[in-house]
Design an enzyme around this catalytic site. Structure first.
Site, mmCIF file in Angstrom:
data_model
loop_
_atom_site.group_PDB
_atom_site.id
_atom_site.type_symbol
_atom_site.label_atom_id
_atom_site.label_comp_id
_atom_site.label_asym_id
_atom_site.label_seq_id
_atom_site.Cartn_x
_atom_site.Cartn_y
_atom_site.Cartn_z
ATOM 1 N N ARG A 47 -1.349 17.087 10.915
ATOM 2 C CA ARG A 47 -2.283 15.814 11.110
ATOM 3 C C ARG A 47 -3.759 16.134 10.442
ATOM 4 O O ARG A 47 -4.300 15.213 9.842
ATOM 5 C CB ARG A 47 -2.156 15.335 12.493
ATOM 6 C CG ARG A 47 -3.148 14.140 12.905
ATOM 7 C CD ARG A 47 -2.802 13.317 13.923
ATOM 8 N NE ARG A 47 -2.589 14.372 15.111
ATOM 9 C CZ ARG A 47 -3.760 14.849 15.875
ATOM 10 N NH1 ARG A 47 -4.889 14.673 15.650
ATOM 11 N NH2 ARG A 47 -3.236 15.641 16.741
ATOM 12 N N TYR A 101 -5.529 -10.188 -0.636
ATOM 13 C CA TYR A 101 -4.382 -9.722 0.107
ATOM 14 C C TYR A 101 -4.300 -10.349 1.335
ATOM 15 O O TYR A 101 -5.294 -10.147 2.186
ATOM 16 C CB TYR A 101 -4.279 -8.460 -0.088
ATOM 17 C CG TYR A 101 -3.008 -8.073 0.676
ATOM 18 C CD1 TYR A 101 -1.729 -8.743 0.649
ATOM 19 C CD2 TYR A 101 -3.176 -7.044 1.673
ATOM 20 C CE1 TYR A 101 -0.520 -8.092 1.383
ATOM 21 C CE2 TYR A 101 -1.968 -6.707 2.829
ATOM 22 C CZ TYR A 101 -0.829 -7.376 2.445
ATOM 23 O OH TYR A 101 0.152 -7.111 3.250
ATOM 24 N N ASP A 174 -10.866 -3.031 -3.530
ATOM 25 C CA ASP A 174 -9.308 -2.913 -3.650
ATOM 26 C C ASP A 174 -8.731 -2.769 -5.213
ATOM 27 O O ASP A 174 -8.835 -3.731 -5.478
ATOM 28 C CB ASP A 174 -8.736 -3.963 -2.620
ATOM 29 C CG ASP A 174 -7.151 -3.645 -2.280
ATOM 30 O OD1 ASP A 174 -6.381 -3.002 -3.412
ATOM 31 O OD2 ASP A 174 -6.744 -4.080 -1.537
HETATM 32 N N1 PLP Z 1 -4.129 -4.454 -0.852
HETATM 33 C C1 PLP Z 1 -3.289 -5.101 -1.664
HETATM 34 C C2 PLP Z 1 -3.989 -5.574 -2.924
HETATM 35 C C3 PLP Z 1 -1.899 -5.372 -1.377
HETATM 36 O O1 PLP Z 1 -1.204 -6.156 -2.022
HETATM 37 C C4 PLP Z 1 -1.413 -4.924 -0.104
HETATM 38 C C5 PLP Z 1 0.068 -4.952 0.058
HETATM 39 O O2 PLP Z 1 0.672 -5.691 -0.273
HETATM 40 C C6 PLP Z 1 -2.343 -3.820 0.590
HETATM 41 C C7 PLP Z 1 -3.539 -3.768 0.088
HETATM 42 C C8 PLP Z 1 -1.884 -3.197 1.825
HETATM 43 O O3 PLP Z 1 -0.807 -2.265 1.745
HETATM 44 P P1 PLP Z 1 0.364 -1.563 2.499
HETATM 45 O O4 PLP Z 1 1.352 -2.597 2.396
HETATM 46 O O5 PLP Z 1 0.338 -0.246 1.736
HETATM 47 O O6 PLP Z 1 -0.120 -1.422 3.944
#
Ligand code: PLP
Length: 377
Positions: A47, A101, A174
């Site tokens: 971990r 998202y 992101d």
């Molecule tokens: N960021 C974006 C742009 C996403 O499209 C997603 C999931 O669809 C995520 C973050 C979250 O990722 P995860 O599904 O791996 O938790």
């Protein structure tokens, strides 16, 4: 080393014990302690750290040209971690893009972590609106997602970073939809580049993993590392191994995702049953020139609005034969999804919008498939 070479070699070496060229999967959860109490190879308990995770973190650090990377059990675990480790001297106010998202909105609206933040959504294209929002109240985090999901809006990372920096706010990008092949937010000044590795980096829709790459050493990065092992939302060795396998072909896959997407965006934009196509590679896209400057290509994700209502859009999603009607993006298969019905009450997606994650199939088959589904409405 250039990108493609780093994607294959960074963080990896031929296994010194067996000569294996492919990194072995290390499933051991614990590591032997020496007589003097030390851990000779630097690993104590998986971990805290393990060879597969370390290799992946080194590789992603190299690809984003950052200082260090911390991985988590999913993209959402990475997102909650970065919000949670915001230092106490920073205001708990977050500025978000008006399209992003949906899971982040759920986190912010429906969990205690989210409720501890004051949230303001702005149109990141409108830099005056952003400046006003930042100046009106002390801000801790400015969040960027570009190209955004699902409306594929483009944000000028360098300009937003300048505004955030002036106000002492941390910028998190992101970078999931662009990937480090197409865009490097840290080189544009952002503090953190975040990935749902689940998507393009993993690339085969068979693992869940999140990563945060930091531009430089900072108390926030140290807190993130502590959060990783103390809270324990860590990726498994196997998922790290799969991600390391996937990342080796990331650049080659992205070039097909991008070239297929471009042809499909052009096809859709000329189709009589299509009202609008959202793809930054189209010169008509409002973010085209910014995308052309800050990205190396325009990505594999797009959305389009049909001439019709939500049931017309859903009918297309139900009639396609090669596209799979499924959530997620970035895999080898092409996906189609009606976001409004998935996101329900919190959605900002137009009712007639369908999101496409363009895969690696032959583009002629994909076009024929969309064409036959569009002809049914
Ligand atoms: N960021 C974006 C742009 C996403 O499209 C997603 C999931 O669809 C995520 C973050 C979250 O990722 P995860 O599904 O791996 O938790």
């Amino acid at each position: 080393m250039r990108f493609e070479t780093k994607a294959i070699h960074a963080g990896r070496q031929v296994d010194p014990v067996t000569g294996a060229v492919t990194t072995p999967i290390h499933l051991s959860t614990t590591y032997e302690r020496s007589a003097d109490g030390s851990y000779t190879d630097g690993f104590m308990y998986s971990r805290g750290d393990n060879p597969n995770r370390r290799s992946l973190e080194e590789c992603l650090t190299a690809l984003e040209q950052g200082h260090d990377c911390v991985t988590f059990s999913s993209g959402m675990a990475a997102i909650s971690a970065i919000m949670e480790v915001l230092p106490e001297d920073k205001p708990r106010r977050i500025i978000l893009p008006d399209d992003m998202y949906f899971g982040v909105l759920t986190l912010l609206e429906e969990t205690d972590l989210g409720k501890s933040f004051d949230i303001t959504a702005v149109d990141m294209k409108n830099l005056d609106q952003l400046s006003q929002a930042v100046e009106s109240k002390a801000t801790g985090i400015v969040w960027i997602e570009t190209p955004s999901n699902p409306q594929i809006k483009v944000t000028d990372i360098a300009e937003v970073v300048k505004i955030a920096e002036k106000a002492g706010a941390v910028t998190v990008v992101d970078n999931t939809t662009a990937t480090p092949v197409l865009q490097n937010p840290l080189l544009l000044g952002a503090d953190f580049s975040l990935h749902s590795v689940t998507k393009y980096i993993g690339g085969h829709s068979d693992l869940l993993l999140g990563a945060v790459v930091a531009k430089e050493d900072s108390p926030m990065l140290n807190r993130l590392r502590t959060w990783q092992h103390a809270k324990g939302a860590v990726p498994s060795s196997f998922d790290c191994w799969l991600a390391l396998r996937g990342v080796q072909s990331l650049s080659a896959r992205m070039s097909v995702h991008c070239s297929n997407a471009k042809v499909i965006a052009e096809f859709l934009s000329q189709h009589e049953k299509v009202e609008a196509v959202h793809y930054p590679g189209l010169p008509s896209h409002p973010g085209h020139s910014i995308a052309a400057e800050q990205m190396r290509d325009f990505g594999g994700l797009m959305s389009f609005q049909v001439k019709g209502n939500d049931s017309d859009a859903l009918q297309i999603a139900n009639t396609v034969k090669i596209f799979t009607q499924a959530t997620s993006l970035g895999g080898t298969h092409s996906y189609i999804e009606h976001r409004a019905s998935v996101e329900q009450e919190l959605t900002k997606a137009p009712a007639n919008l369908l999101r496409l994650s363009i895969g690696l199939e032959n583009v002629k088959d994909l076009i024929e498939d969309l064409n036959q589904a569009l002809s049914e409405i």
